[in-house]
Design a protein around this motif. Structure first.
Motif, PDB file in Angstrom:
ATOM      1  N   ILE A   1       3.733 -21.760  37.435  1.00 18.66           N
ATOM      2  CA  ILE A   1       2.877 -22.102  36.291  1.00 18.66           C
ATOM      3  C   ILE A   1       1.950 -23.286  36.572  1.00 18.66           C
ATOM      4  O   ILE A   1       1.111 -23.617  35.744  1.00 18.66           O
TER       5      ILE A   1
ATOM      6  N   ARG B   1       4.828 -24.428  25.746  1.00 17.96           N
ATOM      7  CA  ARG B   1       3.757 -23.862  26.562  1.00 17.96           C
ATOM      8  C   ARG B   1       3.544 -22.387  26.231  1.00 17.96           C
ATOM      9  O   ARG B   1       2.390 -21.933  26.120  1.00 17.96           O
ATOM     10  N   GLU B   2       4.624 -21.640  26.093  1.00 18.58           N
ATOM     11  CA  GLU B   2       4.483 -20.219  25.764  1.00 18.58           C
ATOM     12  C   GLU B   2       3.788 -20.030  24.424  1.00 18.58           C
ATOM     13  O   GLU B   2       2.952 -19.137  24.265  1.00 18.58           O
TER      14      GLU B   2
ATOM     15  N   ASP C   1      -3.415 -19.348  32.753  1.00 21.39           N
ATOM     16  CA  ASP C   1      -1.963 -19.231  32.921  1.00 21.39           C
ATOM     17  C   ASP C   1      -1.391 -20.365  33.765  1.00 21.39           C
ATOM     18  O   ASP C   1      -0.295 -20.856  33.503  1.00 21.39           O
ATOM     19  N   GLN C   2      -2.128 -20.767  34.798  1.00 22.99           N
ATOM     20  CA  GLN C   2      -1.683 -21.863  35.650  1.00 22.99           C
ATOM     21  C   GLN C   2      -2.334 -23.160  35.197  1.00 22.99           C
ATOM     22  O   GLN C   2      -3.537 -23.197  34.928  1.00 22.99           O
TER      23      GLN C   2
ATOM     24  N   ASN D   1      10.169 -23.132  37.193  1.00 21.40           N
ATOM     25  CA  ASN D   1       9.096 -22.142  37.225  1.00 21.40           C
ATOM     26  C   ASN D   1       7.924 -22.663  38.051  1.00 21.40           C
ATOM     27  O   ASN D   1       6.967 -23.222  37.505  1.00 21.40           O
TER      28      ASN D   1
END
Length: 244
Positions: free
Chosen positions: A138, A103-104, A114-115, A135
């Protein structure tokens, strides 16, 4: 298609669907007709025995039931993403770390929100819950299709869970032991009333029961049928489109 761990995805300058390898995993991305900065993302956590190609129209390993999820997401102007975990869908700790790492990379290479919204099917819901535990910020909302919630119940009825879940990690990985991570996340679940592999009473309704005394946004829609890719009752397009 590009391949290899070092493969670099093309940035979002086209709406052409893409299937490629990243960090040892196959990734499929489908685009809506209109590409905008910081595009909304719907990420699919596939179930046991499924893969990224299950969602790819025209692929030899595709399945119309899962392509429907892709189509509904794209229709609502989401970029649709799925990663192949294979049998590692039950190797939950490592798969959760792999998801966050991939994902990053996708966030760096693509112009994405971002979400992300989630669509979790069957065993994929366990991986989703464990990522949410790591997390919670996210994800903005989730859809569930016959989602597995209690691993104790799953191991009694689902052979792949029984064979692949590390017994010594069961309590730590079991979403039923950290159900509170769902407290503030809008979660729309569709579950068949004749599901023998993942009974609604032992999973989706159990989650709802645990959360009933807390502030929560989990909604369980009981529908006809069982745990099958031929059970189209699991897709209420009107409710799904409104939720998205």
């Amino acid at each position: 298609m590009t391949s290899g761990v070092s493969a670099k995805p093309i940035r979002l300058i086209t709406n052409k669907d893409t299937l490629f390898h990243l960090k040892g995993r196959e990734v499929y991305i489908a685009f809506p007709p209109k590409i905008n900065p910081k595009n909304k993302v719907l990420f699919a956590f596939h179930g046991s025995g499924r893969e990224a190609r299950s969602y790819v129209p025209g692929d030899a390993r595709s399945n119309s039931f899962y392509i429907k999820q892709r189509d509904l997401a794209v229709k609502e102007n989401y970029i649709f993403i799925v990663i192949s975990f294979g049998q590692d869908i039950w190797a939950i700790n490592q798969s959760a770390v792999n998801f966050l790492s991939i994902r990053e990379t996708l966030l760096k290479e693509y112009d994405l929100a971002d979400q992300w919204t989630v669509w979790a099917s069957s065993a994929g819901a366990v991986l989703f819950a464990n990522v949410l535990k790591l997390n919670p910020k996210i994800f903005d909302k989730a859809i569930g299709t016959f989602p597995v919630f209690d691993l104790h119940a799953a191991m009694q009825r689902v052979k792949s869970a029984r064979d692949l879940i590390p017994v010594d990690q069961l309590e730590n990985l079991n979403p039923a032991n950290f159900y509170f991570v769902f407290n503030n996340l809008p979660y729309l679940i569709f579950h068949g009333d004749q599901d023998e592999a993942v009974p609604i009473e032992l999973h989706s309704l159990y989650l709802k029961k645990l959360l009933k005394s807390n502030f929560n946004k989990v909604k369980v829609q009981k529908v006809k049928g069982g745990h099958s890719t031929s059970n189209w009752h699991l897709y209420d397009e009107t409710k799904i489109s409104k939720f998205l």
